[in-house]
Design an enzyme around this catalytic site. Structure first.
Site, PDB file in Angstrom:
ATOM      1  CE  LYS A  13     -52.054 -35.954 -18.020  1.00 44.43           C
ATOM      2  NZ  LYS A  13     -51.348 -34.941 -17.235  1.00 44.43           N
ATOM      3  NE  ARG A  88     -53.470 -29.274 -20.421  1.00 45.66           N
ATOM      4  CZ  ARG A  88     -52.277 -29.784 -20.145  1.00 45.66           C
ATOM      5  NH1 ARG A  88     -51.668 -30.505 -21.034  1.00 45.66           N
ATOM      6  NH2 ARG A  88     -51.711 -29.582 -18.982  1.00 45.66           N
ATOM      7  NE  ARG A 127     -45.043 -31.448 -10.878  1.00 46.78           N
ATOM      8  CZ  ARG A 127     -45.880 -31.905 -11.774  1.00 46.78           C
ATOM      9  NH1 ARG A 127     -46.237 -33.177 -11.787  1.00 46.78           N
ATOM     10  NH2 ARG A 127     -46.382 -31.107 -12.698  1.00 46.78           N
ATOM     11  NE  ARG A 161     -43.981 -28.195 -14.856  1.00 46.46           N
ATOM     12  CZ  ARG A 161     -44.961 -28.965 -15.304  1.00 46.46           C
ATOM     13  NH1 ARG A 161     -44.782 -30.259 -15.364  1.00 46.46           N
ATOM     14  NH2 ARG A 161     -46.100 -28.446 -15.704  1.00 46.46           N
ATOM     15  NE  ARG A 172     -50.257 -26.639 -14.615  1.00 46.45           N
ATOM     16  CZ  ARG A 172     -49.316 -27.352 -13.988  1.00 46.45           C
ATOM     17  NH1 ARG A 172     -48.755 -26.887 -12.900  1.00 46.45           N
ATOM     18  NH2 ARG A 172     -48.957 -28.510 -14.463  1.00 46.45           N
TER      19      ARG A 172
HETATM   20  P1  AMP Z   1     -48.272 -30.073 -18.479  1.00 44.22           P
HETATM   21  O1  AMP Z   1     -46.817 -30.323 -18.372  1.00 44.22           O
HETATM   22  O2  AMP Z   1     -48.997 -31.115 -19.269  1.00 44.22           O
HETATM   23  O3  AMP Z   1     -48.920 -29.806 -17.144  1.00 44.22           O
HETATM   24  O4  AMP Z   1     -48.453 -28.713 -19.339  1.00 44.22           O
HETATM   25  C1  AMP Z   1     -47.887 -27.501 -18.899  1.00 44.22           C
HETATM   26  C2  AMP Z   1     -48.552 -26.351 -19.645  1.00 44.22           C
HETATM   27  O5  AMP Z   1     -48.331 -26.477 -21.064  1.00 44.22           O
HETATM   28  C3  AMP Z   1     -50.069 -26.260 -19.498  1.00 44.22           C
HETATM   29  O6  AMP Z   1     -50.483 -25.611 -18.291  1.00 44.22           O
HETATM   30  C4  AMP Z   1     -50.428 -25.446 -20.751  1.00 44.22           C
HETATM   31  O7  AMP Z   1     -50.096 -24.076 -20.579  1.00 44.22           O
HETATM   32  C5  AMP Z   1     -49.459 -26.005 -21.798  1.00 44.22           C
HETATM   33  N1  AMP Z   1     -50.054 -27.162 -22.514  1.00 44.22           N
HETATM   34  C6  AMP Z   1     -49.641 -28.453 -22.477  1.00 44.22           C
HETATM   35  N2  AMP Z   1     -50.402 -29.229 -23.255  1.00 44.22           N
HETATM   36  C7  AMP Z   1     -51.343 -28.419 -23.789  1.00 44.22           C
HETATM   37  C8  AMP Z   1     -52.456 -28.635 -24.650  1.00 44.22           C
HETATM   38  N3  AMP Z   1     -52.772 -29.854 -25.133  1.00 44.22           N
HETATM   39  N4  AMP Z   1     -53.214 -27.564 -24.996  1.00 44.22           N
HETATM   40  C9  AMP Z   1     -52.919 -26.319 -24.547  1.00 44.22           C
HETATM   41  N5  AMP Z   1     -51.904 -26.052 -23.705  1.00 44.22           N
HETATM   42  C10 AMP Z   1     -51.116 -27.080 -23.333  1.00 44.22           C
END
Ligand code: AMP
Length: 220
Positions: A13, A88, A127, A161, A172
């Site tokens: 996405k 989320r 990745r 990352r 996650r």
């Molecule tokens: P992502 O890059 O979207 O996979 O996000 C990486 C990390 O950021 C997640 O595993 C959470 O720790 C934090 N995070 C991102 N978006 C949110 C959200 N909407 N609510 C809570 N934590 C978030």
């Protein structure tokens, strides 16, 4: 047009959001990217969120809401935006609806990227990206042509990352699965949801996405 992208980590996405952002000239807002930038810049927010992100847990709502509220109030969001990684949870979805009401606007479309989770583990744990130009690679699907050298800019500096390892990824996914269905139902009930098969190639997914969006913008 204000669009929300739903989907597990690694569903593609983020790639689609960035392609769509260029196509529609509206910003791609990724909460994960916003947090990673805060961490890199060693800000107060960055310090607050680092341990949650490193362990794969959700950052507390109050911090997420503050960062989103601020971001969507900026001028570049006036013509719309694409949210990636937010909401989320149902609580966050409800807070988003309130936020939109406050600014007399609404979410127009929610796109759910559907994908088999075994494939996700390969996609994510493989990745990495170039630390110089940002080109994204995957050791299983799209490696550099010359080992350890970026195809685009020849840099040898790559970024992995810290939360892209298998153990954190499983955490996650567990967290994602807990609220994914509820979120899908929430937006289905609001007649905003469309689903996209995220296993197709990025270009085909994008084609499908554009068709759906143009159909929906005619309806709205
Ligand atoms: P992502 O890059 O979207 O996979 O996000 C990486 C990390 O950021 C997640 O595993 C959470 O720790 C934090 N995070 C991102 N978006 C949110 C959200 N909407 N609510 C809570 N934590 C978030």
């Amino acid at each position: 047009m204000n669009i929300v992208f739903l989907g597990a980590p690694g569903s593609g996405k983020g790639t689609q959001a960035s392609m769509l952002s260029t196509e529609l000239a509206i910003p791609h807002i990724s909460t994960g990217d916003l947090f990673r930038s805060e961490i890199n810049n060693k800000t107060e927010t960055g310090l607050k969120v680092k341990s949650y992100i490193d362990s794969g847990n959700l950052v507390p709502d109050s911090v997420v809401i503050d960062i989103i509220k601020l971001r969507i109030s900026l001028d570049d969001c006036k013509q719309g935006f694409i949210l990636d990684g937010f909401p989320r949870t149902i609580e966050q979805a409800e807070m988003l609806s309130e936020m939109m009401l406050d600014i007399k606007d609404k979410i127009n479309l929610v796109v759910n990227f559907e994908i088999d989770q075994d494939i996700l583990i390969k996609r994510i744990s493989g990745r990495f990206s170039c630390n110089n130009c940002g080109e994204v690679y995957n050791k299983f699907y799209k490696n550099t042509k010359v080992e350890h050298v970026c195809d685009k800019c020849a840099s040898r500096n790559f970024l992995f990352r810290s939360d892209d390892n298998e153990e954190v990824l499983k955490e996650r996914l567990k967290i994602y699965n807990k609220s994914a269905n509820n979120l899908v139902e929430f937006y289905k009930k609001n007649n905003l949801l469309i689903s996209i098969d995220a296993l197709e190639s990025a270009s085909l997914i994008f084609e499908n996405l554009m068709k759906t969006i143009s159909k929906n913008s005619k309806i709205n």
